[in-house]
Design a protein around this motif. Structure first.
Motif, short mmCIF file in Angstrom:
data_model
loop_
_atom_site.label_atom_id
_atom_site.label_comp_id
_atom_site.label_asym_id
_atom_site.label_seq_id
_atom_site.Cartn_x
_atom_site.Cartn_y
_atom_site.Cartn_z
N UNK A 120 41.78 -7.17 18.09
CA UNK A 120 42.11 -6.94 19.49
C UNK A 120 43.16 -5.85 19.66
N UNK A 121 44.21 -5.92 18.85
CA UNK A 121 45.30 -4.95 18.94
C UNK A 121 44.81 -3.54 18.62
N UNK A 122 43.93 -3.45 17.62
CA UNK A 122 43.38 -2.14 17.24
C UNK A 122 42.55 -1.55 18.37
N UNK A 123 41.72 -2.36 19.01
CA UNK A 123 40.88 -1.84 20.09
C UNK A 123 41.72 -1.39 21.28
N UNK A 124 42.76 -2.16 21.62
CA UNK A 124 43.63 -1.74 22.71
C UNK A 124 44.40 -0.48 22.34
N UNK A 125 44.75 -0.34 21.05
CA UNK A 125 45.39 0.88 20.58
C UNK A 125 44.46 2.07 20.67
N UNK A 126 43.19 1.84 20.32
CA UNK A 126 42.20 2.92 20.40
C UNK A 126 41.97 3.36 21.84
N UNK A 127 42.20 2.44 22.79
CA UNK A 127 42.08 2.76 24.23
C UNK A 127 43.39 3.31 24.79
N UNK A 128 44.41 3.41 23.94
CA UNK A 128 45.72 3.95 24.33
C UNK A 128 46.34 3.15 25.47
N UNK A 129 46.22 1.83 25.38
CA UNK A 129 46.87 0.96 26.36
C UNK A 129 48.38 1.08 26.23
N UNK A 130 49.07 1.01 27.35
CA UNK A 130 50.52 1.15 27.29
C UNK A 130 51.23 0.65 28.52
N UNK A 131 52.54 0.92 28.64
CA UNK A 131 53.34 0.47 29.77
C UNK A 131 52.74 0.92 31.10
N UNK A 132 52.71 0.00 32.07
CA UNK A 132 52.15 0.29 33.38
C UNK A 132 50.70 -0.12 33.54
N UNK A 133 50.03 -0.39 32.42
CA UNK A 133 48.62 -0.80 32.45
C UNK A 133 48.51 -2.32 32.61
N UNK A 134 47.37 -2.76 33.14
CA UNK A 134 47.09 -4.19 33.27
C UNK A 134 45.79 -4.53 32.56
N UNK A 135 45.75 -5.73 32.00
CA UNK A 135 44.56 -6.22 31.31
C UNK A 135 44.18 -7.58 31.88
N UNK A 136 42.94 -7.72 32.29
CA UNK A 136 42.40 -8.99 32.78
C UNK A 136 42.07 -9.88 31.59
N UNK A 137 42.56 -11.14 31.62
CA UNK A 137 42.29 -12.07 30.52
C UNK A 137 42.22 -13.50 31.07
N UNK A 138 41.58 -14.43 30.35
CA UNK A 138 41.56 -15.83 30.79
C UNK A 138 42.89 -16.49 30.49
#
Length: 449
Positions: free
Chosen positions: A109-127
Motif C-alpha cells: 500500500x505504501x509503495x503504491x501511494x508513493x508511486x502516486x506521489x501522495x503527500x501533504x494536503x491530499x485526501x484518501x477515501x478509506x473504510x
C-alpha cells in the motif's frame, strides 16, 4: 478496546484437515443439531473438543524451497531469480499483467501511494472497518484519511457514502476487501470513473476472492496483498502489488527500490520520482510463496464451501446474522468468517460473555475491529504537531467531525470473527461450531448467572 482481539493471535490450535469429508452429502440443519449436552461452563462437554487445523500448513516443498535458496548463496532479489519467478506465477494466478513482490502488505500500500506521489494536503477515501495499516500508509505521507461508514450487513465499506465524501483534495479511493469478501466494486469503480480518481484495492485479506468471476486486486489501478503469517497465503512477512498498468508498476518498482531502477528480468527500468525506500522481498520468502501457492486454490475452495455451509446453518439461528455477500461476489476468500450477534435472542447475554462461552466450547473467536475513528491513536492525529503545521487547527477539528461513522459504531458492538484455519475443517467441524452456538442460546439464562 481490551476485548478487541487481534486476528493474528488465533492460529495456533491443532487438528486435522478434513477436506475429504467436505464434499460428502449432508442434510444437517441448525435446528437438528444436538443441544441436549450442557455447555462446558455449566459442567457439560465441549461442542468442538478436538481443535482446528493448525497454521501454517507446510511440508517437503517448503523445506526444499528454503534449502535451495540457501545453497545458491543469492538471498536477495537483486542477486537471485526466485522473486521474479514468484511475481510471474502470482500474476498468472491473479489473471493480471504485472505483480511486484514487496516486504509486507503495508509496504504494498505504501509503495503504491508513493508511486502516486501522495503527500501533504491530499485526501484518501478509506473504510473505517479495517486493520490500522490502511490508515498508517496514508498518515505516513502526511495526507488525510477520510473514513467512510460501514455497510453493517456486509462489514464492508458503504460504497454509496463515498461520493459525498469526495472533495477537490481527494486523490485516491482505497477500498478494503475485509475478511476476504469483496467490497461493492461496481459502485466504487463507477465513482472512480466519474471523478477520474485511481482505485487502490486493499486485498491483503482477499487471496483469490472474485468479483463477477475476476480476482479482486485486479480491478483498480493497483491491488495490495499481504503474506503475513496469519494470511491465507503466507511466508511470515511479505506482500505483493498487482496491476495491469505497466507505467504504474514500474514506478512502484522504483519506489520500493530506493527510488532507483532495477536490473531484474521483470523490471529493467530507470528510476522515477523523487522519493524511495527499501521494501524488497527476499529470495527465501519468494521460495516459500511459490511452494505455498501449490496449496492455495484447493484451500480457497474448501474455505468457500465451508463458509457457504455455515451461512445456511447460522442463518437459521435467531440473533445470528452472517456477513451478507454482494450480488457480484462469485468467490469469497474468507480470511475471516464474520457474523453479527444480537443479545436479545440470547437472554441479553453481552457480546463479551458470548465470546467467552464460545471460546470455552472449543470455537476460537474474536470481537474483531473496534471503532478506529474513535480510538486514541487516530484521535491524536488532530493534535499532531506536523498535521497542525500543514492543515491548521480548524481543518483538523473539522476532520474529526467528518469522520463520524454511526453504522460502524453499531457494527463494532455486534461483530464476531472466526478464522481462516477453522474453515479448512470438515462439515462435522462446521456443524459443531453451530452446535456450540445453539447450546449457548438454549442455556443463555443460566450462563448469564
Amino acid at each position: 478496546m481490551e476485548n478487541k482481539m487481534n486476528r493474528r493471535k488465533f492460529l495456533g490450535t491443532t487438528g486435522l484437515l478434513g477436506s475429504s469429508l467436505l464434499f460428502a452429502p449432508s442434510f444437517t440443519t441448525a435446528s437438528s443439531l444436538k443441544t441436549d449436552i450442557k455447555p462446558v461452563m455449566l459442567g457439560g462437554s465441549k461442542a468442538h473438543p478436538k481443535g482446528f487445523q493448525s497454521w501454517p500448513i507446510y511440508g517437503v516443498s517448503e523445506e526444499q524451497a528454503l534449502i535451495n535458496t540457501l545453497r545458491t548463496g543469492k538471498w536477495g532479489r537483486l542477486d537471485g531469480h526466485t522473486t521474479a519467478s514468484f511475481e510471474s506465477e502470482y500474476a498468472k494466478m491473479l489473471g493480471v499483467k504485472h505483480s511486484l513482490g514487496v516486504s509486507s502488505g503495508t509496504a504494498a500500500l505504501y509503495t503504491m501511494l508513493g508511486a502516486l506521489d501522495l503527500g501533504p494536503g491530499d485526501e484518501v477515501i478509506m473504510p473505517v472497518y479495517t486493520f490500522v495499516a490502511t490508515y498508517n500508509v496514508i498518515t505516513l505521507n502526511y495526507a488525510l484519511p477520510v473514513f467512510i461508514d460501514s455497510d453493517i450487513e456486509t462489514f464492508q465499506i458503504d460504497a454509496k457514502k463515498i461520493e459525498p465524501a469526495i472533495t477537490p483534495q481527494t486523490k485516491v479511493i482505497m477500498p478494503v476487501h475485509i475478511g476476504g469478501l469483496p467490497a461493492d466494486l461496481d459502485t466504487i469503480l463507477n465513482i472512480s470513473k466519474k471523478y477520474n480518481l485511481p482505485v487502490i484495492e486493499d486485498a491483503c485479506q482477499a487471496h483469490l476472492a472474485e468479483w463477477k468471476g475476476k480476482k479482486v486486486g485486479t480491478y483498480g489501478l493497483g491491488g495490495a496483498f499481504s503474506f503475513q503469517s496469519s494470511k491465507n497465503l503466507n511466508c511470515a512477512e511479505g506482500g505483493a502489488i498487482s496491476s495491469n498498468d505497466e507505467s504504474f508498476i514500474q514506478r512502484c518498482y522504483a519506489f520500493h527500490n530506493q527510488g532507483q531502477g532495477g536490473t531484474s528480468t521483470s523490471f529493467a527500468v530507470g528510476g522515477s520520482g523523487t522519493r524511495g525506500v527499501n521494501m524488497r522481498l527476499t529470495e527465501f520468502q519468494s521460495g516459500l510463496l511459490l511452494a505455498q501457492m501449490n496449496r492455495l486454490e484447493q484451500q480457497a475452495c474448501i474455505r468457500d464451501k465451508n463458509a457457504s455451509y455455515l451461512n445456511k446453518m447460522l442463518s437459521e439461528i435467531p440473533g445470528i446474522s452472517p456477513a451478507k455477500l454482494y450480488d457480484g461476489v462469485t468467490m469469497g476468500a474468507y480470511h475471516l468468517y464474520m457474523f453479527r450477534y444480537n443479545p436479545t435472542h440470547f437472554a441479553g447475554m453481552s457480546l463479551n460473555r458470548f465470546l467467552e462461552v464460545l471460546n470455552a466450547e472449543g470455537v476460537p473467536c474474536s470481537a474483531g475491529y473496534g471503532p478506529m475513528n474513535k480510538s486514541e491513536y487516530v484521535q491524536k492525529l488532530a493534535t499532531n504537531k506536523h498535521y497542525l503545521k500543514i492543515y491548521g487547527e480548524k481543518t483538523m477539528k473539522e476532520w474529526l467531525e467528518r469522520n463520524e461513522c454511526p453504522q460502524n459504531d453499531k457494527l463494532t458492538k455486534q461483530g464476531v470473527w472466526l478464522f481462516q484455519n477453522m474453515l479448512l475443517g470438515s462439515r462435522t467441524d462446521m456443524e459443531q461450531i453451530v452446535e456450540a452456538i445453539r447450546k449457548i442460546q438454549k442455556y443463555a439464562t443460566e450462563l448469564n448467572k
